[in-house]
Scaffold this active site. Structure first.
Site, short mmCIF file in Angstrom:
data_model
loop_
_atom_site.label_atom_id
_atom_site.label_comp_id
_atom_site.label_asym_id
_atom_site.label_seq_id
_atom_site.Cartn_x
_atom_site.Cartn_y
_atom_site.Cartn_z
N TYR A 1 0.00 1.81 -3.83
CA TYR A 1 -0.06 1.40 -2.42
C TYR A 1 0.75 0.16 -2.08
O TYR A 1 1.59 0.18 -1.18
CB TYR A 1 -1.52 1.26 -1.98
CG TYR A 1 -2.25 2.56 -2.18
CD1 TYR A 1 -2.02 3.64 -1.34
CD2 TYR A 1 -3.12 2.75 -3.27
CE1 TYR A 1 -2.64 4.87 -1.55
CE2 TYR A 1 -3.74 3.96 -3.49
CZ TYR A 1 -3.49 5.02 -2.62
OH TYR A 1 -4.08 6.23 -2.85
N TYR B 1 -5.53 4.50 6.13
CA TYR B 1 -6.04 4.03 4.84
C TYR B 1 -4.97 3.34 3.99
O TYR B 1 -5.25 2.34 3.31
CB TYR B 1 -6.69 5.18 4.06
CG TYR B 1 -5.75 6.12 3.36
CD1 TYR B 1 -5.45 5.98 2.00
CD2 TYR B 1 -5.14 7.17 4.05
CE1 TYR B 1 -4.59 6.86 1.36
CE2 TYR B 1 -4.28 8.04 3.42
CZ TYR B 1 -4.01 7.88 2.08
OH TYR B 1 -3.13 8.75 1.44
N HIS C 1 -6.33 18.51 -0.36
CA HIS C 1 -5.58 17.50 -1.11
C HIS C 1 -5.77 17.64 -2.63
O HIS C 1 -4.93 17.21 -3.40
CB HIS C 1 -5.99 16.10 -0.64
CG HIS C 1 -5.14 15.00 -1.17
ND1 HIS C 1 -3.78 14.93 -0.93
CD2 HIS C 1 -5.43 13.92 -1.94
CE1 HIS C 1 -3.29 13.85 -1.52
NE2 HIS C 1 -4.26 13.23 -2.14
N ASP D 1 -0.29 14.00 -5.96
CA ASP D 1 -0.42 12.79 -5.15
C ASP D 1 0.72 11.85 -5.55
O ASP D 1 1.85 12.28 -5.70
CB ASP D 1 -1.82 12.20 -5.38
CG ASP D 1 -2.17 11.06 -4.44
OD1 ASP D 1 -2.23 11.30 -3.21
OD2 ASP D 1 -2.38 9.93 -4.91
#
Length: 313
Positions: free
Chosen positions: A230, A147, A290, A102
Site C-alpha cells: 500500500y 481503503y 476477489h 491481488d
C-alpha cells in the site's frame, strides 16, 4: 495438507518460509496478496502437484513465517521482484510459471518484464498488468475513505487494526473484501467499522482456515503488509516501456470489487491491457469474487492446469 512440506530458504539475506508439494520437472511459484499468505494457495498447490508439477508457495518477506527486513519502511514492490528471482536461484530453478493474486500479480508480471528468461508463463487472478508508480491506483477518483487511501496514511491502519485481535482483523478483511462493493469508509468511520459482526464467514472459508491465517499474521504483524504494497504503491519502479512477452492468463471474477476501480474494467475488457501483455488470455468467472481461487477452487484449478499443460511443451 499434510503432504505439503515446509522449509526456510535464504533469499537476498532473509530467510523465507517456503511451502512445497510435488516433484514435477516444471515449477509453479505462487505469490500471495493481502490479507493472504502461502496458505491461500492450498487448493491450487495440491491440484497442480497431482497434475505433475512442482508447486511452491512462499510467504513474502515481512509476511507470515518469513523474516522481516531491517528497514521495512524503505521497502517497495521492486524488492519482491528481486526476491522472486532470488528464490528461483536458491531453489536451483532456471525457469518457472508464476501465479499471482491481488498485489502478488504485480511482482509476477514484473519478473517477466525484467527477467523474461526465468519465466515460462504468468497467471494472475483479478489484477491485470500494472506498473507501480504515481498512476498505479487513481485514489483521487475515489472517495477519501477508500481503503487504499486510508491504509496509505501512516499510523491510521495500525490504530484501526489495533482495536481488534489479529484473527478479527483477518476475518473482517476477508469478509468485507468478498463483496462486490469497493470498501469505502465514511468520514466518521475506519475500515474495520465497515464490518458487521453478525456477518458469517464466507461459505468457502472455514474457521480452520481463519485460524491458520491468524496464526501466521500473529507471527509477522501487519507492518510490512501496509508498506508493501500500500504505502509503496506510488513509488516509481524505474521501468519504462514494459512488455510481458511470455504467455499470460488473467482470471477475473466478475463480482470482484477491483473491477470497480476507476478505469479497471475498461482497461481489461477493451483489450488495452494486451498492448502491454500481447500473449494474454482473459477468462471471466461470472460468480467469482476477489478470492476466486478459494471460492471456486475446482474451476480455477482447471484453468490453471490447462494453461500449464498448454505451455509446458
Amino acid at each position: 495438507m499434510e503432504n505439503i512440506k515446509h522449509s526456510h530458504v535464504e533469499v537476498k539475506g532473509l530467510k523465507l518460509h517456503v511451502a512445497e508439494i510435488g516433484t514435477g520437472p516444471k515449477a509453479v511459484v505462487f505469490l500471495h496478496g493481502f490479507p493472504e499468505i502461502w496458505y491461500t494457495w492450498r487448493h491450487q498447490m495440491i491440484a497442480v502437484a497431482k497434475a505433475g508439477y512442482r508447486a511452491i508457495a512462499i510467504d513474502f518477506r515481512g509476511y507470515g513465517l518469513s523474516e522481516q527486513p531491517a528497514q521495512p519502511e524503505k521497502e517497495t514492490m521492486y524488492d519482491l521482484v528481486d526476491e522472486v528471482a532470488g528464490l528461483l536461484d536458491s531453489l536451483g530453478i532456471s525457469k518457472a510459471f508464476l501465479v499471482g493474486k491481488d498485489f502478488g500479480a504485480i511482482p509476477a508480471y514484473l519478473v517477466a518484464v525484467v527477467f523474461p528468461e526465468r519465466v515460462i508463463g504468468v497467471i494472475t487472478l483479478g489484477i491485470p498488468f500494472m506498473l507501480p508508480g504515481p498512476s498505479a491506483v487513481q485514489n483521487h477518483l475515489l472517495p477519501k475513505g477508500f481503503y487504499i487511501t486510508r491504509w496509505q496514511e501512516p499510523g491510521r491502519a495500525e490504530a484501526d487494526f489495533a482495536r481488534f485481535d489479529v484473527k478479527s482483523v483477518v476475518r473482517n478483511i476477508y469478509t468485507l473484501f468478498s463483496k462486490s462493493e469497493v470498501p469505502v469508509a465514511a468520514d466518521d468511520q475506519e475500515i474495520m467499522d465497515l464490518f458487521d459482526p453478525s456477518t458469517p464467514l464466507p461459505p468457502w472459508f472455514s474457521e480452520e482456515d481463519l485460524a491458520t491465517y491468524a496464526s501466521l499474521y500473529e507471527n509477522s504483524g501487519f507492518t510490512y503488509a501496509l508498506q508493501v504494497p500500500y504505502r509503496s504503491l506510488a513509488v516509481d519502479c524505474g521501468i519504462t516501456d514494459p512488455k510481458v512477452t511470455v504467455p499470460a492468463l488473467l482470471i477475473v471474477g466478475e463480482k470482484d470489487y477491483v473491477l470497480k476501480f476507476p478505469g479497471m474494467e475498461e482497461y481489461i475488457r477493451s483489450g488495452a491491457v494486451k498492448h502491454l501483455v500481447p500473449n494474454l488470455d482473459i477468462i471471466y468467472e461470472p460468480e467469482g469474487n476477489h478470492f476466486v481461487h478459494e471460492q471456486l477452487p475446482d474451476k480455477v484449478n482447471h484453468l490453471i492446469i490447462e494453461f500449464l499443460d498448454k505451455h509446458s511443451n
